[in-house]
Design a protein around this motif. Structure first.
Motif, PDB file in Angstrom:
ATOM      1  N   ASP A   1       0.840  -1.207   0.000  1.00  0.00           N
ATOM      2  CA  ASP A   1       0.000   0.000   0.000  1.00  0.00           C
ATOM      3  C   ASP A   1       0.872   1.252   0.000  1.00  0.00           C
ATOM      4  O   ASP A   1       0.612   2.213  -0.728  1.00  0.00           O
ATOM      5  CB  ASP A   1      -0.913   0.032   1.235  1.00  0.00           C
ATOM      6  N   PHE A   2       1.903   1.229   0.829  1.00  0.00           N
ATOM      7  CA  PHE A   2       2.830   2.353   0.919  1.00  0.00           C
ATOM      8  C   PHE A   2       3.580   2.548  -0.395  1.00  0.00           C
ATOM      9  O   PHE A   2       3.689   3.666  -0.910  1.00  0.00           O
ATOM     10  CB  PHE A   2       3.797   2.115   2.084  1.00  0.00           C
ATOM     11  N   VAL A   3       4.070   1.451  -0.955  1.00  0.00           N
ATOM     12  CA  VAL A   3       4.803   1.495  -2.231  1.00  0.00           C
ATOM     13  C   VAL A   3       3.902   2.040  -3.338  1.00  0.00           C
ATOM     14  O   VAL A   3       4.332   2.870  -4.148  1.00  0.00           O
ATOM     15  CB  VAL A   3       5.373   0.103  -2.588  1.00  0.00           C
ATOM     16  N   ASN A   4       2.647   1.614  -3.377  1.00  0.00           N
ATOM     17  CA  ASN A   4       1.704   2.107  -4.396  1.00  0.00           C
ATOM     18  C   ASN A   4       1.530   3.616  -4.285  1.00  0.00           C
ATOM     19  O   ASN A   4       1.484   4.322  -5.295  1.00  0.00           O
ATOM     20  CB  ASN A   4       0.356   1.411  -4.269  1.00  0.00           C
ATOM     21  N   TYR A   5       1.432   4.121  -3.059  1.00  0.00           N
ATOM     22  CA  TYR A   5       1.299   5.565  -2.872  1.00  0.00           C
ATOM     23  C   TYR A   5       2.527   6.289  -3.418  1.00  0.00           C
ATOM     24  O   TYR A   5       2.410   7.265  -4.148  1.00  0.00           O
ATOM     25  CB  TYR A   5       1.088   5.908  -1.386  1.00  0.00           C
ATOM     26  N   VAL A   6       3.718   5.791  -3.081  1.00  0.00           N
ATOM     27  CA  VAL A   6       4.960   6.409  -3.558  1.00  0.00           C
ATOM     28  C   VAL A   6       5.021   6.354  -5.086  1.00  0.00           C
ATOM     29  O   VAL A   6       5.366   7.353  -5.741  1.00  0.00           O
ATOM     30  CB  VAL A   6       6.200   5.740  -2.930  1.00  0.00           C
ATOM     31  N   GLU A   7       4.687   5.219  -5.673  1.00  0.00           N
ATOM     32  CA  GLU A   7       4.708   5.091  -7.141  1.00  0.00           C
ATOM     33  C   GLU A   7       3.757   6.083  -7.795  1.00  0.00           C
ATOM     34  O   GLU A   7       4.086   6.669  -8.829  1.00  0.00           O
ATOM     35  CB  GLU A   7       4.354   3.670  -7.561  1.00  0.00           C
ATOM     36  N   ASN A   8       2.590   6.303  -7.195  1.00  0.00           N
ATOM     37  CA  ASN A   8       1.636   7.269  -7.749  1.00  0.00           C
ATOM     38  C   ASN A   8       2.188   8.691  -7.702  1.00  0.00           C
ATOM     39  O   ASN A   8       2.004   9.464  -8.646  1.00  0.00           O
ATOM     40  CB  ASN A   8       0.299   7.192  -7.008  1.00  0.00           C
ATOM     41  N   ILE A   9       2.859   9.051  -6.619  1.00  0.00           N
ATOM     42  CA  ILE A   9       3.476  10.378  -6.533  1.00  0.00           C
ATOM     43  C   ILE A   9       4.551  10.527  -7.622  1.00  0.00           C
ATOM     44  O   ILE A   9       4.639  11.569  -8.274  1.00  0.00           O
ATOM     45  CB  ILE A   9       4.121  10.616  -5.141  1.00  0.00           C
ATOM     46  N   ILE A  10       5.345   9.492  -7.805  1.00  0.00           N
ATOM     47  CA  ILE A  10       6.409   9.535  -8.822  1.00  0.00           C
ATOM     48  C   ILE A  10       5.808   9.685 -10.216  1.00  0.00           C
ATOM     49  O   ILE A  10       6.294  10.488 -11.019  1.00  0.00           O
ATOM     50  CB  ILE A  10       7.305   8.277  -8.730  1.00  0.00           C
ATOM     51  N   LYS A  11       4.746   8.967 -10.505  1.00  0.00           N
ATOM     52  CA  LYS A  11       4.081   9.050 -11.801  1.00  0.00           C
ATOM     53  C   LYS A  11       3.535  10.453 -12.057  1.00  0.00           C
ATOM     54  O   LYS A  11       3.683  11.005 -13.134  1.00  0.00           O
ATOM     55  CB  LYS A  11       2.942   8.031 -11.902  1.00  0.00           C
ATOM     56  N   ILE A  12       2.906  11.037 -11.026  1.00  0.00           N
ATOM     57  CA  ILE A  12       2.349  12.381 -11.166  1.00  0.00           C
ATOM     58  C   ILE A  12       3.463  13.402 -11.411  1.00  0.00           C
ATOM     59  O   ILE A  12       3.339  14.277 -12.261  1.00  0.00           O
ATOM     60  CB  ILE A  12       1.532  12.756  -9.905  1.00  0.00           C
ATOM     61  N   LYS A  13       4.562  13.255 -10.666  1.00  0.00           N
ATOM     62  CA  LYS A  13       5.698  14.174 -10.815  1.00  0.00           C
ATOM     63  C   LYS A  13       6.289  14.108 -12.216  1.00  0.00           C
ATOM     64  O   LYS A  13       6.663  15.109 -12.790  1.00  0.00           O
ATOM     65  CB  LYS A  13       6.762  13.834  -9.790  1.00  0.00           C
ATOM     66  N   ASN A  14       6.387  12.890 -12.768  1.00  0.00           N
ATOM     67  CA  ASN A  14       7.020  12.700 -14.070  1.00  0.00           C
ATOM     68  C   ASN A  14       6.064  12.855 -15.241  1.00  0.00           C
ATOM     69  O   ASN A  14       6.463  12.710 -16.387  1.00  0.00           O
ATOM     70  CB  ASN A  14       7.680  11.317 -14.126  1.00  0.00           C
ATOM     71  N   TRP A  15       4.839  13.174 -14.976  1.00  0.00           N
ATOM     72  CA  TRP A  15       3.854  13.278 -16.051  1.00  0.00           C
ATOM     73  C   TRP A  15       3.884  14.567 -16.708  1.00  0.00           C
ATOM     74  O   TRP A  15       4.064  15.572 -16.758  1.00  0.00           O
ATOM     75  CB  TRP A  15       2.471  12.951 -15.504  1.00  0.00           C
TER      76      TRP A  15
END
Length: 82
Positions: free
Chosen positions: A68-82
């Protein structure tokens, strides 16, 4: 696990002083991580990936599992790199 997942788990193990045998299905209840160590992990992840957590998502109680924690971090990274 993909590269981001591996890096997050590696940081959690190193910074949180956890055992090597945690995975995405491991619950935070199982690893009994202290709040201060969790915040330290968040700071390291923010620095490492150049991201910033929302204040309300810095609480360990928001995440049942490491995944769950990893998914949250991955979503932040995706948003930042979008």
């Amino acid at each position: 696990m993909n590269n981001i997942e591996q890096e997050i788990v590696k940081l959690m193990i190193e910074v949180g002083e956890l055992t090597d045998n945690i995975g995405l299905d491991t619950t935070f209840k199982e690893i009994e991580i202290e709040s201060l160590n969790f915040i330290t992990i968040i700071v390291e992840i923010e620095d490492n990936f150049g991201i910033e957590f929302d204040d309300e998502n810095m609480l360990i109680s928001n995440y049942k599992t490491v995944g769950d924690f990893v998914n949250y971090v991955e979503n932040i990274i995706k948003i930042k790199n979008w």
